[in-house]
Write a protein that holds these residues in place. Structure first.
Motif, PDB file in Angstrom:
ATOM      1  N   SER A   1     -11.352  10.973   1.630  1.00  0.00           N
ATOM      2  CA  SER A   1     -10.801   9.618   1.743  1.00  0.00           C
ATOM      3  C   SER A   1     -10.031   9.235   0.488  1.00  0.00           C
TER       4      SER A   1
ATOM      5  N   MET B   1      -6.859  11.079   0.682  1.00  0.00           N
ATOM      6  CA  MET B   1      -5.993  10.448   1.684  1.00  0.00           C
ATOM      7  C   MET B   1      -5.299   9.222   1.098  1.00  0.00           C
ATOM      8  N   GLU B   2      -6.066   8.370   0.445  1.00  0.00           N
ATOM      9  CA  GLU B   2      -5.481   7.156  -0.125  1.00  0.00           C
ATOM     10  C   GLU B   2      -4.471   7.509  -1.219  1.00  0.00           C
TER      11      GLU B   2
ATOM     12  N   LYS C   1      -1.059   9.221   0.199  1.00  0.00           N
ATOM     13  CA  LYS C   1      -0.175   8.274   0.883  1.00  0.00           C
ATOM     14  C   LYS C   1       0.847   7.703  -0.103  1.00  0.00           C
TER      15      LYS C   1
ATOM     16  N   HIS D   1       2.574   7.015   4.708  1.00  0.00           N
ATOM     17  CA  HIS D   1       1.350   6.219   4.746  1.00  0.00           C
ATOM     18  C   HIS D   1       0.515   6.464   6.002  1.00  0.00           C
TER      19      HIS D   1
ATOM     20  N   SER E   1      -2.743   7.200   7.750  1.00  0.00           N
ATOM     21  CA  SER E   1      -4.164   7.036   7.452  1.00  0.00           C
ATOM     22  C   SER E   1      -4.987   7.457   8.661  1.00  0.00           C
ATOM     23  N   ASP E   2      -5.911   8.350   8.439  1.00  0.00           N
ATOM     24  CA  ASP E   2      -6.802   8.779   9.514  1.00  0.00           C
ATOM     25  C   ASP E   2      -7.627   7.606  10.037  1.00  0.00           C
TER      26      ASP E   2
ATOM     27  N   ARG F   1      -6.811   4.346   9.985  1.00  0.00           N
ATOM     28  CA  ARG F   1      -5.946   3.462  10.787  1.00  0.00           C
ATOM     29  C   ARG F   1      -5.643   4.117  12.132  1.00  0.00           C
TER      30      ARG F   1
ATOM     31  N   ARG G   1      -5.796  17.289   2.321  1.00  0.00           N
ATOM     32  CA  ARG G   1      -6.994  16.485   2.598  1.00  0.00           C
ATOM     33  C   ARG G   1      -8.144  17.367   3.067  1.00  0.00           C
TER      34      ARG G   1
END
Length: 158
Positions: free
Chosen positions: A29, A32-33, A36, A42, A44-45, A47, A142
């Motif tokens: 996570s 991921m952040e 992005k 951007h 996001s898994d 979202r 990721r």
């Protein structure tokens, strides 16, 4: 009972796998952040999951549920790794974890054109398309961080 022993390894520790999966998902996570903003893509898994739950509506409760599903997914993957896959993968633990993380994304990436076509947030332009090289490389990174963390943290023995 003998049948379970032939399918599941005797040295599988579900509690350890769950903890390792939780931490690996946290590292994922963070990756991921961060990616992005590094890439400008951007995606996001979380979202993505929220969009599957609610379509194009925004709801804080659904965002929390999406995060919970995201972490449960990581725990389930860690259990699959610990109970089944680890013994079939070559090399030291960190390499086994890395291979497992990459196997997951490579095995599912062929579905990304379907996500681009049918996911409500991708269709309405709120989320970027998934079937492109930037998203692919983000997901490789990721899942590598997830797999490496899982491989380093999950141990069969004390």
């Amino acid at each position: 009972m003998n049948r379970r022993r032939s399918i599941m390894p005797q040295n599988w520790y579900p509690g350890r796998a769950a903890v390792a999966g939780t931490i690996a998902t946290l590292v994922y996570s963070i990756s991921m952040e961060g990616d992005k903003y590094i890439t400008g893509n951007h995606f996001s898994d979380v979202r993505f999951l929220e969009g599957l739950l609610a379509g194009d509506k925004r709801d804080k409760r659904l965002n929390i549920i999406a995060w919970i599903i995201h972490f449960l997914n990581g725990i389930i993957l860690a259990e699959i790794y610990a109970a089944i896959m680890k013994r079939f993968l070559p090399g030291p633990n960190w390499l086994r974890g890395a291979i497992f993380g990459e196997m997951f994304i490579v095995s599912l990436w062929w579905l990304t054109p379907l996500a681009d076509k049918y996911h409500p947030l991708i269709k309405n332009g709120e989320m970027p398309k998934l079937a492109n090289w930037t998203s692919f490389l983000q997901n490789i990174a990721r899942h590598l961080t997830f797999g490496l963390t899982l491989g380093l943290l999950y141990r069969d023995r004390q």
